[in-house]
Design a protein around this motif. Structure first.
Motif, PDB file in Angstrom:
ATOM      1  N   ALA A 247      -1.534  11.319  -1.261  1.00  0.00           N
ATOM      2  CA  ALA A 247      -1.480  12.787  -1.270  1.00  0.00           C
ATOM      3  C   ALA A 247      -2.835  13.380  -1.617  1.00  0.00           C
ATOM      4  O   ALA A 247      -3.268  14.378  -1.025  1.00  0.00           O
ATOM      5  N   VAL A 248      -3.516  12.756  -2.575  1.00  0.00           N
ATOM      6  CA  VAL A 248      -4.840  13.245  -2.978  1.00  0.00           C
ATOM      7  C   VAL A 248      -5.862  13.018  -1.867  1.00  0.00           C
ATOM      8  O   VAL A 248      -6.630  13.915  -1.509  1.00  0.00           O
ATOM      9  N   LEU A 249      -5.871  11.812  -1.306  1.00  0.00           N
ATOM     10  CA  LEU A 249      -6.845  11.490  -0.261  1.00  0.00           C
ATOM     11  C   LEU A 249      -6.606  12.298   1.009  1.00  0.00           C
ATOM     12  O   LEU A 249      -7.563  12.666   1.703  1.00  0.00           O
ATOM     13  N   GLY A 250      -5.352  12.577   1.318  1.00  0.00           N
ATOM     14  CA  GLY A 250      -5.028  13.276   2.548  1.00  0.00           C
ATOM     15  C   GLY A 250      -5.020  14.783   2.439  1.00  0.00           C
ATOM     16  O   GLY A 250      -4.751  15.464   3.439  1.00  0.00           O
ATOM     17  N   ASP A 251      -5.326  15.326   1.266  1.00  0.00           N
ATOM     18  CA  ASP A 251      -5.313  16.774   1.065  1.00  0.00           C
ATOM     19  C   ASP A 251      -6.412  17.421   1.921  1.00  0.00           C
ATOM     20  O   ASP A 251      -7.599  17.221   1.668  1.00  0.00           O
ATOM     21  N   PRO A 252      -6.059  18.208   2.929  1.00  0.00           N
ATOM     22  CA  PRO A 252      -7.076  18.788   3.811  1.00  0.00           C
ATOM     23  C   PRO A 252      -7.904  19.882   3.161  1.00  0.00           C
ATOM     24  O   PRO A 252      -8.892  20.335   3.748  1.00  0.00           O
ATOM     25  N   ASN A 253      -7.514  20.311   1.968  1.00  0.00           N
ATOM     26  CA  ASN A 253      -8.246  21.376   1.274  1.00  0.00           C
ATOM     27  C   ASN A 253      -9.290  20.851   0.299  1.00  0.00           C
ATOM     28  O   ASN A 253      -9.967  21.645  -0.353  1.00  0.00           O
ATOM     29  N   ARG A 254      -9.399  19.522   0.180  1.00  0.00           N
ATOM     30  CA  ARG A 254     -10.354  18.951  -0.760  1.00  0.00           C
ATOM     31  C   ARG A 254     -11.354  18.078  -0.008  1.00  0.00           C
ATOM     32  O   ARG A 254     -10.985  17.113   0.665  1.00  0.00           O
ATOM     33  N   VAL A 255     -12.621  18.427  -0.107  1.00  0.00           N
ATOM     34  CA  VAL A 255     -13.677  17.628   0.513  1.00  0.00           C
ATOM     35  C   VAL A 255     -13.755  16.274  -0.183  1.00  0.00           C
ATOM     36  O   VAL A 255     -13.663  16.186  -1.408  1.00  0.00           O
ATOM     37  N   LYS A 256     -13.922  15.215   0.598  1.00  0.00           N
ATOM     38  CA  LYS A 256     -14.101  13.866   0.057  1.00  0.00           C
ATOM     39  C   LYS A 256     -15.568  13.482   0.196  1.00  0.00           C
ATOM     40  O   LYS A 256     -16.125  13.548   1.303  1.00  0.00           O
ATOM     41  N   LEU A 257     -16.175  13.102  -0.899  1.00  0.00           N
ATOM     42  CA  LEU A 257     -17.582  12.701  -0.922  1.00  0.00           C
ATOM     43  C   LEU A 257     -17.671  11.188  -0.860  1.00  0.00           C
ATOM     44  O   LEU A 257     -17.005  10.486  -1.625  1.00  0.00           O
ATOM     45  N   TYR A 258     -18.492  10.682   0.046  1.00  0.00           N
ATOM     46  CA  TYR A 258     -18.682   9.246   0.192  1.00  0.00           C
ATOM     47  C   TYR A 258     -20.175   8.929   0.282  1.00  0.00           C
ATOM     48  O   TYR A 258     -20.985   9.787   0.625  1.00  0.00           O
ATOM     49  N   HIS A 259     -20.488   7.664   0.042  1.00  0.00           N
ATOM     50  CA  HIS A 259     -21.774   7.134   0.462  1.00  0.00           C
ATOM     51  C   HIS A 259     -21.475   6.051   1.489  1.00  0.00           C
ATOM     52  O   HIS A 259     -20.926   4.999   1.156  1.00  0.00           O
ATOM     53  N   PHE A 260     -21.796   6.314   2.737  1.00  0.00           N
ATOM     54  CA  PHE A 260     -21.409   5.544   3.920  1.00  0.00           C
ATOM     55  C   PHE A 260     -19.913   5.709   4.166  1.00  0.00           C
ATOM     56  O   PHE A 260     -19.121   4.768   4.070  1.00  0.00           O
ATOM     57  N   ALA A 261     -19.550   6.936   4.494  1.00  0.00           N
ATOM     58  CA  ALA A 261     -18.146   7.302   4.701  1.00  0.00           C
ATOM     59  C   ALA A 261     -17.490   6.509   5.818  1.00  0.00           C
ATOM     60  O   ALA A 261     -16.281   6.249   5.775  1.00  0.00           O
ATOM     61  N   ARG A 262     -18.260   6.126   6.811  1.00  0.00           N
ATOM     62  CA  ARG A 262     -17.703   5.430   7.980  1.00  0.00           C
ATOM     63  C   ARG A 262     -16.867   4.217   7.570  1.00  0.00           C
ATOM     64  O   ARG A 262     -15.760   4.015   8.073  1.00  0.00           O
ATOM     65  N   PHE A 263     -17.367   3.428   6.649  1.00  0.00           N
ATOM     66  CA  PHE A 263     -16.654   2.224   6.234  1.00  0.00           C
ATOM     67  C   PHE A 263     -15.420   2.569   5.401  1.00  0.00           C
ATOM     68  O   PHE A 263     -14.327   2.036   5.639  1.00  0.00           O
ATOM     69  N   ASP A 264     -15.580   3.451   4.431  1.00  0.00           N
ATOM     70  CA  ASP A 264     -14.464   3.788   3.539  1.00  0.00           C
ATOM     71  C   ASP A 264     -13.333   4.475   4.290  1.00  0.00           C
ATOM     72  O   ASP A 264     -12.150   4.204   4.037  1.00  0.00           O
ATOM     73  N   LEU A 265     -13.661   5.364   5.211  1.00  0.00           N
ATOM     74  CA  LEU A 265     -12.639   6.035   6.008  1.00  0.00           C
ATOM     75  C   LEU A 265     -11.815   5.034   6.803  1.00  0.00           C
ATOM     76  O   LEU A 265     -10.587   5.162   6.913  1.00  0.00           O
ATOM     77  N   ALA A 266     -12.488   4.022   7.372  1.00  0.00           N
ATOM     78  CA  ALA A 266     -11.782   3.009   8.154  1.00  0.00           C
ATOM     79  C   ALA A 266     -10.838   2.198   7.280  1.00  0.00           C
ATOM     80  O   ALA A 266      -9.676   1.958   7.648  1.00  0.00           O
ATOM     81  N   ALA A 267     -11.309   1.783   6.105  1.00  0.00           N
ATOM     82  CA  ALA A 267     -10.469   0.989   5.206  1.00  0.00           C
ATOM     83  C   ALA A 267      -9.259   1.783   4.737  1.00  0.00           C
ATOM     84  O   ALA A 267      -8.128   1.271   4.702  1.00  0.00           O
ATOM     85  N   ILE A 268      -9.466   3.042   4.387  1.00  0.00           N
ATOM     86  CA  ILE A 268      -8.374   3.883   3.895  1.00  0.00           C
ATOM     87  C   ILE A 268      -7.365   4.155   5.005  1.00  0.00           C
ATOM     88  O   ILE A 268      -6.151   4.095   4.794  1.00  0.00           O
TER      89      ILE A 268
ATOM     90  N   TYR B 128       0.821  -1.216   0.000  1.00  0.00           N
ATOM     91  CA  TYR B 128       0.000   0.000   0.000  1.00  0.00           C
ATOM     92  C   TYR B 128       0.856   1.268   0.000  1.00  0.00           C
ATOM     93  O   TYR B 128       0.498   2.278   0.596  1.00  0.00           O
ATOM     94  N   ASP B 129       1.963   1.205  -0.688  1.00  0.00           N
ATOM     95  CA  ASP B 129       2.814   2.378  -0.848  1.00  0.00           C
ATOM     96  C   ASP B 129       2.351   3.113  -2.098  1.00  0.00           C
ATOM     97  O   ASP B 129       2.852   2.874  -3.188  1.00  0.00           O
ATOM     98  N   ALA B 130       1.390   3.994  -1.913  1.00  0.00           N
ATOM     99  CA  ALA B 130       0.755   4.695  -3.031  1.00  0.00           C
ATOM    100  C   ALA B 130       0.841   6.195  -2.785  1.00  0.00           C
ATOM    101  O   ALA B 130      -0.149   6.838  -2.414  1.00  0.00           O
ATOM    102  N   PRO B 131       2.007   6.801  -2.974  1.00  0.00           N
ATOM    103  CA  PRO B 131       2.197   8.198  -2.580  1.00  0.00           C
ATOM    104  C   PRO B 131       1.278   9.180  -3.287  1.00  0.00           C
ATOM    105  O   PRO B 131       0.821  10.156  -2.669  1.00  0.00           O
ATOM    106  N   ASN B 132       0.996   8.952  -4.563  1.00  0.00           N
ATOM    107  CA  ASN B 132       0.127   9.893  -5.280  1.00  0.00           C
ATOM    108  C   ASN B 132      -1.308   9.820  -4.772  1.00  0.00           C
ATOM    109  O   ASN B 132      -1.959  10.852  -4.544  1.00  0.00           O
ATOM    110  N   LEU B 133      -1.807   8.606  -4.600  1.00  0.00           N
ATOM    111  CA  LEU B 133      -3.159   8.429  -4.080  1.00  0.00           C
ATOM    112  C   LEU B 133      -3.264   8.970  -2.662  1.00  0.00           C
ATOM    113  O   LEU B 133      -4.236   9.662  -2.316  1.00  0.00           O
TER     114      LEU B 133
END
Length: 210
Positions: A71-92, A64-69
């Motif tokens: 960086a995008v997911l961890g960008d605090p200036n970009r809102v992340k849209l989910y459907h059932f965020a609780r599960f996806d946030l935990a997996a990520i 899981y060494d995915a620096p580009n992904l």
């Protein structure tokens, strides 16, 4: 509109923020099951709402060494849209080590505004709010296999395809019902809720008197 498939990471420059800091990103995940520490992360789907969806697949022996992904997911200036965020946030967070926030969750927004129904699945929302139809046939398929077929790829892409449009609708409805502030407080808490799931408090309400 196109679906792009990548192995182990996003290519350089894909979904990089523009001069405005970058638009909101729709995000989803596919795993081997519903128990995060047991069932590995197989796929991350992501889109900036411009019409393209990007699928990043991880192999069974991935580190899981995915620096580009990341960086995008961890960008605090970009809102992340989910459907059932609780599960996806935990997996990520568990597999990629990233808190993929700030958050907007269409399932929570639906429960706070569509109180006339108990049908809050993505398929239900797409049909009612957007007048379109999606198939959930591949939802329980094997995401860890050596090849993802066309039906799986289309299913995965559809999970992020509609979230930007739904966010606009739900923002209007939350404002109409006077629940914007309440929804935002829920969204802000979701990364912590995901960490509680990972830590073993998935089924116990720590706020209850019991």
């Amino acid at each position: 509109m196109a679906v792009y498939f990548h192995e182990e990471d996003l290519p350089d420059g894909v979904l990089a923020p523009g001069d405005d800091g970058g638009s909101a990103l729709a995000v989803d995940t596919e795993t081997m099951g519903l128990v995060t520490p047991r069932d590995r992360l197989c796929l991350v789907q992501i889109s900036d709402g411009g019409g393209d969806e990007h699928l990043v697949r991880f192999s069974p022996d991935s580190n899981y060494d995915a620096p580009n992904l990341k960086a995008v997911l961890g960008d605090p200036n970009r809102v992340k849209l989910y459907h059932f965020a609780r599960f996806d946030l935990a997996a990520i967070e568990y597999y990629l080590g990233v808190t993929a926030a700030p958050v907007f969750c269409t399932k929570i927004a639906s429960k706070l505004t569509r109180t006339y129904t108990d049908r809050h699945g993505l398929k239900n929302l797409v049909e009612e709010l957007l007048g379109e139809s999606i198939s959930k046939q591949q939802q329980s398929s094997d995401w860890g296999g050596p090849v993802l077929n066309d039906a799986q790829r289309e299913y995965a892409a559809s999970d992020v395809r509609y979230l930007h449009r739904m966010k606009t609708i739900f923002e209007e409805r939350l404002a109409r019902e006077g629940r914007t502030e309440m929804a935002q407080a829920c969204f802000d808490f979701l990364p912590t809720r995901a960490r509680l799931d990972i830590a073993g408090w998935a089924d116990h309400d720590i706020f209850s008197h019991a």
